[in-house]
Design a protein around this motif. Structure first.
Motif, short mmCIF file in Angstrom:
data_model
loop_
_atom_site.label_atom_id
_atom_site.label_comp_id
_atom_site.label_asym_id
_atom_site.label_seq_id
_atom_site.Cartn_x
_atom_site.Cartn_y
_atom_site.Cartn_z
N LEU A 440 0.83 -1.21 0.00
CA LEU A 440 0.00 0.00 0.00
C LEU A 440 0.87 1.26 0.00
O LEU A 440 0.44 2.33 0.42
CB LEU A 440 -0.94 -0.01 1.21
N GLY A 441 2.09 1.10 -0.48
CA GLY A 441 3.04 2.22 -0.46
C GLY A 441 2.49 3.46 -1.16
O GLY A 441 2.35 4.52 -0.56
N GLN A 442 2.16 3.32 -2.42
CA GLN A 442 1.64 4.46 -3.17
C GLN A 442 0.25 4.86 -2.66
O GLN A 442 -0.12 6.04 -2.69
CB GLN A 442 1.57 4.12 -4.66
N PHE A 443 -0.48 3.87 -2.19
CA PHE A 443 -1.83 4.14 -1.71
C PHE A 443 -1.83 5.17 -0.58
O PHE A 443 -2.78 5.94 -0.42
CB PHE A 443 -2.50 2.84 -1.23
N ARG A 444 -0.74 5.20 0.20
CA ARG A 444 -0.66 6.14 1.33
C ARG A 444 -0.84 7.59 0.92
O ARG A 444 -1.15 8.44 1.75
CB ARG A 444 0.68 5.97 2.04
N ARG A 445 -0.63 7.91 -0.34
CA ARG A 445 -0.80 9.29 -0.79
C ARG A 445 -2.22 9.81 -0.55
O ARG A 445 -2.43 11.01 -0.46
CB ARG A 445 -0.47 9.42 -2.28
N TRP A 446 -3.17 8.90 -0.47
CA TRP A 446 -4.54 9.34 -0.19
C TRP A 446 -4.62 10.07 1.16
O TRP A 446 -5.52 10.86 1.40
CB TRP A 446 -5.50 8.16 -0.17
N TYR A 447 -3.68 9.77 2.04
CA TYR A 447 -3.70 10.42 3.36
C TYR A 447 -2.98 11.77 3.37
O TYR A 447 -3.24 12.59 4.23
CB TYR A 447 -3.06 9.50 4.41
N SER A 448 -2.07 11.97 2.44
CA SER A 448 -1.23 13.17 2.52
C SER A 448 -1.54 14.21 1.45
O SER A 448 -1.13 15.35 1.57
CB SER A 448 0.25 12.79 2.45
N GLN A 449 -2.24 13.83 0.38
CA GLN A 449 -2.54 14.78 -0.68
C GLN A 449 -4.03 15.14 -0.67
O GLN A 449 -4.88 14.26 -0.70
CB GLN A 449 -2.20 14.19 -2.06
N ALA A 450 -4.32 16.44 -0.64
CA ALA A 450 -5.71 16.88 -0.71
C ALA A 450 -6.16 16.94 -2.17
O ALA A 450 -5.35 16.77 -3.09
CB ALA A 450 -5.86 18.25 -0.05
#
Ligand code: PHE
Ligand code: ZN
Length: 876
Positions: A440-450
């Motif tokens: 889920l490495g790339q998936f984590r961007r859902w938490y940091s990018q608005a």
């Protein structure tokens, strides 16, 4: 803002707490003038802190009157500590010590409804996020977890019921007419989960036997007049407890679970350990006073707060940037619970509608922030649709990527690994990864990018090669925290329909396939496809994105009739209506005559004639895209054009489909045999959808139908639907009569009066602002009661776009006046009310100037942190 501007707090500055609190003993003496709070904190330095011999800095609001401070039994004098507006600092402390503190507070004067306050004569608390510091000096941060013992002393006459978290362990009488009760909560918790209630309350008892055979006492506490509104919440609670055992293997952990209903509450409800406190509007119900939507909402919220016992309380947040750790996950859990209790597709449609209108608008506005924000000025401003609803979508995507079984393994691991800890969203994802082996490495961007990603799809079909290709591009617009975004990992659920409307087999009998979008541009190839298929994209709304594909009206009508995915069948109808209405909006703006294309009439004819469809689905299919959704999609929002066009389409459809609508009305109307089950709810929703269309015809015979329904209704769903149609109609004397009859009938019931206020506040008639002001002047209105404020001011400004955005700007001036007044009483409510003004950049230049001027007027005064943050970010 005249004082120093408040400072932002940043996630990157997080440090582990230099001190810990192992035990918290609290003693409250509740009084009519003031309340004395004694605390005894067993503290030690945190071995994990790298801050060496740091001073102890306790949080404490300016309103606290410090009466006494003792260290290991010895009095400290004013020279031993320092106090400022927000804290109390003590230097040179040993490694282990006991700190005792006596403070005096005035709950009677607390209109902020944070900390300890009074509601209708009862004492109650609200501590999330940072309310505990209004009660006493403390380390008011969620990563400081302590066991609590709480003793409450109060006059027995006025406060026979004394409650706090955990189990009651001792009680007694005093000679002065006062009595006391001691509660002990064996589970470590942060201060935000502390609760206290004292009042003249009645209780309804029930019980639940857990899967391991323990009996849990369930208790609902209400004011005496509400005893007939308790059954639904208790039944919902028992269903929640059983569901969490079945689906997540989570059992309740104390011997008693209590819910208290209070009238004055800033939010919906609060998950305090063992003692949930609810806004009365989110827990009290009976058929005569509560609509079907109200019943469903209560079931969902009771579930939500109960589910927090594991996702929030047993495992809590390290800091408030992690708020979605508990809220996103818990909203996902409550949505699945509701889906299992009722119709899954209908629940999904409702949730997506909210997300696509309100959350997408937030993501496109000045307050846009990631699911895990990187900074805030006032945390109360971040209980947002992004943290809650988008956060839930992010968890849903993990569920989609892992599948139900691996997801359950992941949640088991998460709860086991972190029980009793305060953790981060990253810990949650790590558990999901570790349990499933899925990256889920790339998936984590859902938490940091608005921002809301846009996914553009195009396709081509090669008949010779029997090959179908989808080309997919993603991009995400700039938001305040960043202009450039990295590609998201987007699970795009896709099906392909053949010419008959049947799903193609996409391999192994699968008819829906998850495509993993991970790059800005990608291609997906389907081999062995015999003829040009029609794609059904983003099935079930598999990701919170804006999907673009050039569907023709004909293709949308086809999907509406054939897509095996219920959500996409509905969404095809929405797309069709949006396309047509956007065309009409520009026709209106260019002064062209409005003509409704036949395709919508044909599609609706099919929907209404198909007796095999679930009436709830038919009602949803018939519901035109809301004004708010059309506004969200617009380049420049024209509230008047949107309103008029939507009314026009509704009337045209009603004219063309009169007969079918009348059949639907008659067929689904049941008189005098009220039931609350999925089937009856579905029928009422279709009946009232049909009536709402028919009323646009302004025919006296239909008015009579509505009046009859209003007068004969044995439930609030039917009565309120009829009332609002009559009240929003042009039948002048009839509307006044219905409004006054309704008030006569329900004036004793504050929750129904709120609905009555909202009906008037949302009237599209030109006199509605005048009406709202007149209602505010009546004694029934009360600026210190958030439910009243939301029902009247909130509804007018937030749900009546055409009147709030009046060309003369009076709606904006009105809102600014209310915010300025409210900010002194209740900053949280004031700042929430501001939302519609923050969207000023979306309107034409005239309106922009008018809205901006009001924001500047608000900014010129002395402001709370809450409102300051919203206004300053809006003007930036
Ligand atoms: N934590 C509550 C919930 O979502 C919401 C809430 C936040 C209530 C802050 C009060 C204050 O369940
Ligand atoms: Zn919650």
């Amino acid at each position: 803002m005249s004082k120093d501007n408040p400072r932002a707090i940043h996630l990157k500055d997080y440090r582990v707490p230099p001190f810990l609190i192992d035990r918290t003993e609290l003693h409250f003496e509740l009084g009519e003038k003031a309340t004395l709070v004694k605390s005894r904190l067993s503290m030690r330095r945190n071995p994990d802190s790298d801050e060496g011999d740091a001073a102890l800095q306790l949080h404490g609001d300016t309103s606290l009157v410090l009466r006494r401070l003792q260290l290991d039994g010895k009095d400290l004098s004013v020279s031993d500590y320092q106090r400022d507006d927000e804290s109390l600092t003590i230097a040179q402390l040993p490694d282990n010590f006991v700190l005792e503190c006596v403070t005096l507070i005035k709950p009677q004067e607390n209109t902020s409804l944070e900390g300890l306050y009074k509601s209708n004569g009862m004492f109650c608390t609200q501590c999330e996020a940072e309310g505990f510091r209004k009660i006493t000096f403390y380390l008011d941060r969620p990563d400081v977890m302590s066991v609590f013992t709480t003793t409450i002393v109060a006059n027995r006459q006025d406060y026979p019921v004394l409650l706090s978290n955990g189990n009651p362990v001792e009680q007694g009488e005093q000679e002065d007419g006062r009595h006391w009760c001691r509660w002990d909560d064996p589970f470590k918790k942060p201060a935000y989960l502390f609760a206290l209630v004292a009042g003249k309350l009645e209780q309804v008892d029930d019980s639940f036997t857990t899967q391991s055979g323990r009996e849990v006492a369930l208790r609902l506490f209400v004011e005496p007049q509400n005893l007939d509104k308790c059954d639904h919440a208790l039944a919902s609670l028992k269903r929640s407890m059983a569901w969490d055992e079945q689906v997540y293997g989570r059992e309740y952990d104390l011997d008693i679970f209590m819910i208290v209903a209070v009238d004055h509450f800033n939010m919906g409800a609060m998950e305090n350990k063992g003692l949930n406190i609810f806004n009365s509007s989110c827990v009290l119900a009976n058929p005569a006073t509560t609509t079907d939507a109200g019943f469903q909402r209560i079931e969902g919220i009771v579930g939500h707060e109960y589910f927090h016992n594991w996702s929030g309380n047993r495992v809590t947040c390290r800091d408030w940037f992690q708020l979605s750790l508990k809220e996103g996950f818990t909203v996902f859990r409550d949505a699945e619970f509701s889906a299992d209790m009722g119709s899954r597709t209908v629940k999904r449609i409702e949730d997506v509608s909210l997300l696509r209108t309100a959350q997408f608008a937030e993501d496109a506005g000045p307050m846009a922030h990631p699911v895990r924000p990187a900074s805030y000025i006032e945390i109360s401003n971040f209980y947002t649709l992004t943290v809650y609803e988008k956060g839930a979508e992010v968890v849903r995507m993990i569920h989609t990527l892992l599948g139900a079984e691996q997801f359950r393994k992941g949640s088991d691991l998460y709860f086991e690994r972190h029980d009793g800890q305060a953790v981060t969203t990253d810990d949650f994802i790590q558990a999901m990864e570790d349990a499933s082996g899925i990256d889920l490495g790339q998936f984590r961007r859902w938490y940091s990018q608005a921002g809301t990603p846009v996914v553009e799809v195009s396709d081509d079909y090669d008949a010779e090669q029997r090959r179908y290709r989808l080309k997919v591009r993603q991009h995400c617009p700039a938001t305040p925290e960043s202009d450039s975004k990295q590609p998201f990992h987007i699970p795009l659920a896709v099906g392909l329909l053949d010419e008959q409307g049947n799903d193609l087999d996409l391999g192994d009998g699968q008819t829906t396939k998850i495509l993993h979008l991970t790059e800005a541009e990608q291609e997906f190839v389907f081999e062995g496809i015999d003829s040009q298929p029609l794609p059904s994209l983003l099935r079930g709304f598999s990701a919170p994105v804006k999907l673009r594909y050039p569907y023709s009206a004909e293709q949308l009508v086809f999907l509406m009739a054939h897509d095996s995915d219920g959500f996409n069948r509905w969404d095809a109808g929405q797309r069709l209506a949006v396309d047509l209405m956007q065309g009409l909006i520009s026709d209106y703006q260019q002064g062209r005559e409005l003509v409704l294309d036949r395709s919508l009439v044909e599609a609706y004819t099919k929907v209404l004639s198909d007796r095999s469809l679930d009436p709830a689905m038919v009602a949803k299919l018939l519901l035109l895209p809301s004004e708010a959704y059309l506004a969200e999609l617009a380049e420049v929002i024209d509230p008047e054009a949107i309103h008029l066009v939507r009314e026009f389409v509704k009337r045209e459809l009603a004219q063309a489909l009169q007969g079918l609508l009348m059949d639907a009305y008659r067929h689904n109307r049941s008189e005098g045999d009220y039931q609350l089950n999925a089937d009856a709810i579905a029928r009422r929703s279709l009946q009232n959808a049909a009536l709402s269309y028919l009323m646009t015809l302004e025919q006296p015979r239909i008015l009579v139908l509505a009046q009859h329904q209003f007068a004969s209704a044995d439930n609030m769903t039917d009565q309120l639907a009829a009332l609002s149609l009559i009240a929003h109609s042009g039948f002048e004397s009839e509307r006044q009569q219905a409004l006054s009859e309704f008030y006569q009938q329900w004036q004793q019931d504050p929750l129904v009066v709120n609905q009555w206020l909202s009906v008037q506040a949302t009237s599209p008639r030109d006199d509605s602002l005048t009406q709202v002001k007149a209602l505010m002047a009546q004694p029934l209105f009360d600026l210190t009661n958030p439910n009243r404020v939301r029902a009247l001011i909130g509804a007018f400004c937030g749900q009546n776009a055409v009147q709030f955005h009046r060309a003369d700007g009076e709606g904006y001036r009105f809102l600014a006046d209310q915010v300025i007044a409210l900010d002194k009483l209740n900053p949280q409510i004031a700042s929430r009310l501001l939302t519609p003004l923050t969207r000023w950049k979306r309107y034409d230049s005239r309106r922009q100037a008018l809205m901006r001027a009001q924001l500047e007027r608000i900014m010129a005064g002395e402001l709370s942190k809450d409102s300051y943050e919203i206004v300053s970010k809006s003007l930036a």
